[in-house]
Design a protein around this motif. Structure first.
Motif, short mmCIF file in Angstrom:
data_model
loop_
_atom_site.label_atom_id
_atom_site.label_comp_id
_atom_site.label_asym_id
_atom_site.label_seq_id
_atom_site.Cartn_x
_atom_site.Cartn_y
_atom_site.Cartn_z
N UNK A 90 0.84 -1.21 0.00
CA UNK A 90 0.00 0.00 0.00
C UNK A 90 0.87 1.25 0.00
N UNK A 91 1.92 1.25 0.81
CA UNK A 91 2.81 2.40 0.87
C UNK A 91 3.54 2.67 -0.42
N UNK A 92 3.78 1.61 -1.19
CA UNK A 92 4.48 1.79 -2.45
C UNK A 92 3.73 2.67 -3.43
N UNK A 93 2.39 2.65 -3.32
CA UNK A 93 1.59 3.50 -4.21
C UNK A 93 1.06 4.75 -3.53
N UNK A 94 0.87 4.69 -2.21
CA UNK A 94 0.25 5.81 -1.51
C UNK A 94 1.24 6.73 -0.80
N UNK A 95 2.48 6.27 -0.60
CA UNK A 95 3.45 7.07 0.15
C UNK A 95 4.75 7.23 -0.62
N UNK A 96 4.64 7.21 -1.94
CA UNK A 96 5.83 7.28 -2.78
C UNK A 96 6.66 8.53 -2.56
N UNK A 97 6.01 9.63 -2.18
CA UNK A 97 6.74 10.88 -1.99
C UNK A 97 7.77 10.77 -0.86
N UNK A 98 7.55 9.83 0.06
CA UNK A 98 8.51 9.65 1.14
C UNK A 98 9.80 9.01 0.64
N UNK A 135 5.33 -1.36 8.81
CA UNK A 135 6.08 -2.41 8.11
C UNK A 135 5.16 -3.16 7.16
N UNK A 136 4.00 -3.61 7.63
CA UNK A 136 3.08 -4.37 6.78
C UNK A 136 2.63 -3.56 5.58
N UNK A 137 2.41 -2.27 5.77
CA UNK A 137 1.92 -1.40 4.69
C UNK A 137 3.03 -0.92 3.77
N UNK A 138 4.28 -1.16 4.16
CA UNK A 138 5.40 -0.71 3.34
C UNK A 138 5.63 0.78 3.41
N UNK A 139 5.40 1.38 4.58
CA UNK A 139 5.62 2.82 4.75
C UNK A 139 7.09 3.05 5.07
N UNK A 696 -2.45 4.02 10.70
CA UNK A 696 -1.24 4.46 9.99
C UNK A 696 -1.60 5.03 8.63
N UNK A 697 -2.58 4.45 7.96
CA UNK A 697 -3.04 5.02 6.69
C UNK A 697 -3.50 6.46 6.88
N UNK A 698 -4.23 6.71 7.96
CA UNK A 698 -4.68 8.08 8.26
C UNK A 698 -3.49 9.01 8.45
N UNK A 699 -2.48 8.54 9.19
CA UNK A 699 -1.28 9.37 9.39
C UNK A 699 -0.59 9.65 8.06
N UNK A 700 -0.50 8.65 7.21
CA UNK A 700 0.16 8.85 5.91
C UNK A 700 -0.57 9.91 5.10
N UNK A 701 -1.90 9.76 5.02
CA UNK A 701 -2.67 10.67 4.17
C UNK A 701 -2.73 12.09 4.71
N UNK A 702 -2.87 12.22 6.03
CA UNK A 702 -3.15 13.54 6.58
C UNK A 702 -1.94 14.23 7.19
N UNK A 703 -0.87 13.47 7.45
CA UNK A 703 0.29 14.06 8.10
C UNK A 703 1.58 13.83 7.33
#
Length: 719
Positions: A90-98, A135-139, A696-703
């Motif tokens: 999930x993080x690979x597509x939703x948190x790529x900017x990191x 870890x599970x989400x790949x963040x 954690x998804x909420x933290x990724x999206x909003x923070x």
């Protein structure tokens, strides 16, 4: 010639698996270690490193052949490697900017597993669950904490029911951790400057799946004897010890990240203990980019996120001028603002020279994104800290909320996992934050769910008996008392659990407020009820200890003995058994002082029902059919009146809702069908929402993503 992963031996694979806490949320891997020697596994606090160290390689190989473990180890090792190397997350597509500039997550404690006693309670366990979900989400995330050589404390309850604290030295060389090293192989050692000389810290690396956690250790030769004891105990010592710990955590932690080559895109402070971290990042920006303090503060604050957990003013760390001057004076000089300027950053009113320095105020001023940990806690936090934004109305105070959640893999019983695997869609475990994943749960047959729950309840009772027996042996109780211990708790009785920190506001003794009513409940042989209590009071909290003692004394009285049980030394392992085995989880804090309260969320996953004050997460979870509510959510200005009102409401809901529903059995197979229906609804309606993947998804999206310069969006559920 390098050896490929496939060519590693059975023994090498076992040792490699033991060194990454990924095993701690995969029961099939834990069972490998357990099967090697079940008794030693239990006695060693489920520490695979200690267990494996008791065998020579030849003995391990022989044991593996005897138990036919080779294929199981090969399969576990291959799954772990696939997990570690997968980019399909999930993080690979939703948190790529990191990208390769991860989130830096700071916390004073981390509850990863009972084998690493680096936590005291809910805050640490939450932080551990945060890392596991990241870890599970790949963040992309790296974490910073402190290493405590004596941990928090082990609790022993003496013959008078008084809590005794026992501090055991933690052998870091015998834990699933390793020394953090630079590319050249040198250990990572940093120092922070104080007016009385530097404090040095070495970093230990803990692998939590894909996430690396670095724990700073000051018990090294470079430090003076008094400084080597600085982080011996979690939340121990006086104010001077506390500020020195927080200086090491914040300033030292930031330096460790820099030494290891991390340049975080976002900085997350989990509670105010780590609020000094932004100061070091500000200092680096000033030095590297020749920025003014104001410009460096602006840019650093844009990267910072702050989570506040404490709903009472007394729970926030405050320090006087002298402590700040002694420990932050050199940093203030480097920032060019002097101690007076630094004090202003930690004061609500910068010009009030009589106001102490507050870590929470510093964290708010150094962050552009701040959140509480439940909807109601957000309301409380905005009211508490509106003074920092006097030009705004209370509703406009920029503190949102992200409700806490728990890590499904860590808290779901293996027996319940088998039901989940059968009834939920394939791959449900990587989509736990989606409500659609859980929608079929109510289709499970009532008998199958009830039998699984009963098996877990029996397991809890066996665990409780063994724990009570060990206490009886330690205190050298009589043979008759030992025999009684071996038969405590009734597997057929409604079992109510209460376990958390024994702080007075959590009111562990609320059900004792009306002893006559409690006596009637426990005297009913047709509808037996029993209570299991557990929890630690802070070593300095005599009020909490007195509550614990009062409950203990009740366990010794006729009419209550065997029906009220107090288990000592509450830790992750005891919590796991409780949340997986109780029928009802009782939570009755003084509203609105429970910020979130995640223990009840763990119960949900395992089919137990919550009976709680409408506070914390339960205020936004209860729908009338997925558990029980104590009271109506209203509070009285008089604390005694409030306590009396809530005690009456608790007895009322037990007598008129909980007990009748539990004992309402059908005529065919004596199943409590209406109770089971409520169990099913609880899992379906709450499982997706109150887990740490969603959090954690909420933290990724909003923070995290906005802090890293990605597409901005508002904090979850802003008012």
């Amino acid at each position: 010639m390098a050896v490929s992963k496939e060519q590693l031996s059975f023994v090498e694979k076992l040792h490699a698996l033991a060194r990454n806490y990924w095993w701690s949320w995969h029961p099939e891997v834990m069972s490998i270690f357990q099967d090697l020697n079940p008794q030693r596994w239990r006695l060693l606090d489920h520490n695979p490193v200690l267990l494996l160290d008791e065998y020579t390689p030849e003995q391990l190989e022989q044991r593996g052949r005897e138990l036919v473990l080779h294929s199981r180890v090969n399969y576990a090792y291959r799954r772990w490697q696939e997990y570690m190397e997968s980019e399909n997350t999930w993080g690979g597509t939703q948190a790529g900017v990191l990208g390769n500039r991860p989130v830096a997550y700071f916390s004073a404690e981390f509850g990863i597993h009972e084998s690493l006693p680096n936590y005291s309670g809910g805050l640490g366990v939450l932080a551990g669950d945060h890392l596991k979900s990241a870890s599970d989400l790949g963040i992309p995330l790296v974490a910073i904490g402190l290493f405590y050589h004596e941990g928090y404390f082990s609790q022993q309850i003496d013959e008078h029911g008084w809590q005794q604290e026992v501090y055991d030295h933690v052998q870091n060389s015998k834990l699933p951790i390793k020394i953090a090293r630079l590319p050249n192989g040198e250990p990572v050692v940093v120092h922070v400057d104080t007016r009385h000389g530097p404090i040095y810290a070495q970093a230990w690396q803990v692998d939590v799946g894909r996430v690396k956690l670095y724990l700073l250790d000051v018990n090294i030769d470079q430090n003076k004897p008094e400084d080597r004891k600085l982080t011996a105990r979690l939340y121990g010592g006086d104010q001077r010890t506390r500020i020195r710990q927080e200086v090491v955590l914040g300033l030292g932690g930031a330096k460790v990240l820099t030494a290891l080559g991390y340049r975080p895109h976002a900085i997350h402070m989990n509670e105010g203990h780590s609020a000094f971290a932004p100061l070091e990042f500000i200092r680096m920006r000033m030095a590297e980019d020749n920025l003014s303090f104001e410009d460096a503060l602006r840019d650093t604050a844009a990267m910072c996120c702050f989570t506040t957990h404490t709903p009472v003013p007394a729970g926030h760390d405050r320090f006087d001028w002298g402590l700040i001057e002694e420990h932050l004076g050199p940093t203030a000089d480097q920032l060019g603002i002097g101690v007076q300027g630094l004090m202003a950053l930690g004061r609500v009113d910068p010009n009030n020279h009589g106001e102490p320095f507050c870590m929470t105020v510093l964290a708010f001023k150094c962050s552009r994104r701040a959140n509480a940990v439940s909807n109601l806690h957000g309301v409380v936090s905005r009211r508490m800290w509106a003074c920092l934004w006097p030009w705004r109305s209370e509703e406009e105070v920029p503190i949102g909320h992200i409700t806490n959640g728990v890590h499904v893999g860590s808290w779901l019983a293996p027996q319940m996992r088998l039901l989940y695997d059968r009834i939920l869609p394939v791959g449900w475990d990587v989509r736990t934050a989606e409500p659609e994943t859980w929608q079929n749960f109510e289709q499970i047959t009532p008998g199958e769910l009830w039998e699984t729950h009963q098996a877990l309840k029996n397991r809890l009772i066996g665990f409780a008996r063994a724990k009570m027996l060990r206490r009886a042996e330690r205190l050298k109780l009589s043979a008759a008392e030992v025999a009684e211990t071996q038969n405590i708790l009734n597997p057929e009785a409604l079992t109510i659990g209460f376990a958390r920190r024994f702080a007075p506001y959590k009111r562990a003794d609320l059900v004792l407020r009306d002893m006559e009513a409690l006596g009637r409940i426990l005297a009913d042989s047709r509808h037996p009820v029993q209570f299991i209590f557990a929890g630690k009071a802070h070593p300095a909290d005599n009020g909490g200890k007195s509550i614990l003692q009062r409950i203990f004394r009740l366990t010794q009285e006729p009419g209550f003995k065997g029906k009220i049980v107090l288990l000592e030394d509450y830790d992750i392992n005891l919590a796991r058994h409780l949340v997986q085995g109780v029928d009802v989880w009782l939570n009755n804090p003084r509203r609105p002082l429970e910020a979130s309260g995640t223990s009840g969320q763990k119960v949900v996953l395992n089919g137990g029902l919550n009976c709680s004050i409408l506070d914390g997460w339960w205020a936004e979870a209860f729908d009338g059919r997925n558990g029980f509510a104590i009271g109506n959510g209203r509070t009285h200005v008089n604390q005694d009146i409030q306590d009396d009102r809530d005690a009456k409401a608790l007895v009322d809901v037990l007598l008129h809702e909980v007990i009748p529903l539990f004992y309402d059995r059908n005529d065919v197979d004596e199943l409590p069908e209406k109770w089971i229906a409520r169990m099913k609804r609880s899992v379906r309606t709450l499982g997706w929402k109150f887990n740490s993947d969603r959090m954690v998804m909420d933290y990724v999206r909003t923070s995290y993503v906005p802090a890293a310069g990605g597409t901005s969006c508002e904090m979850t559920r802003l008012p």
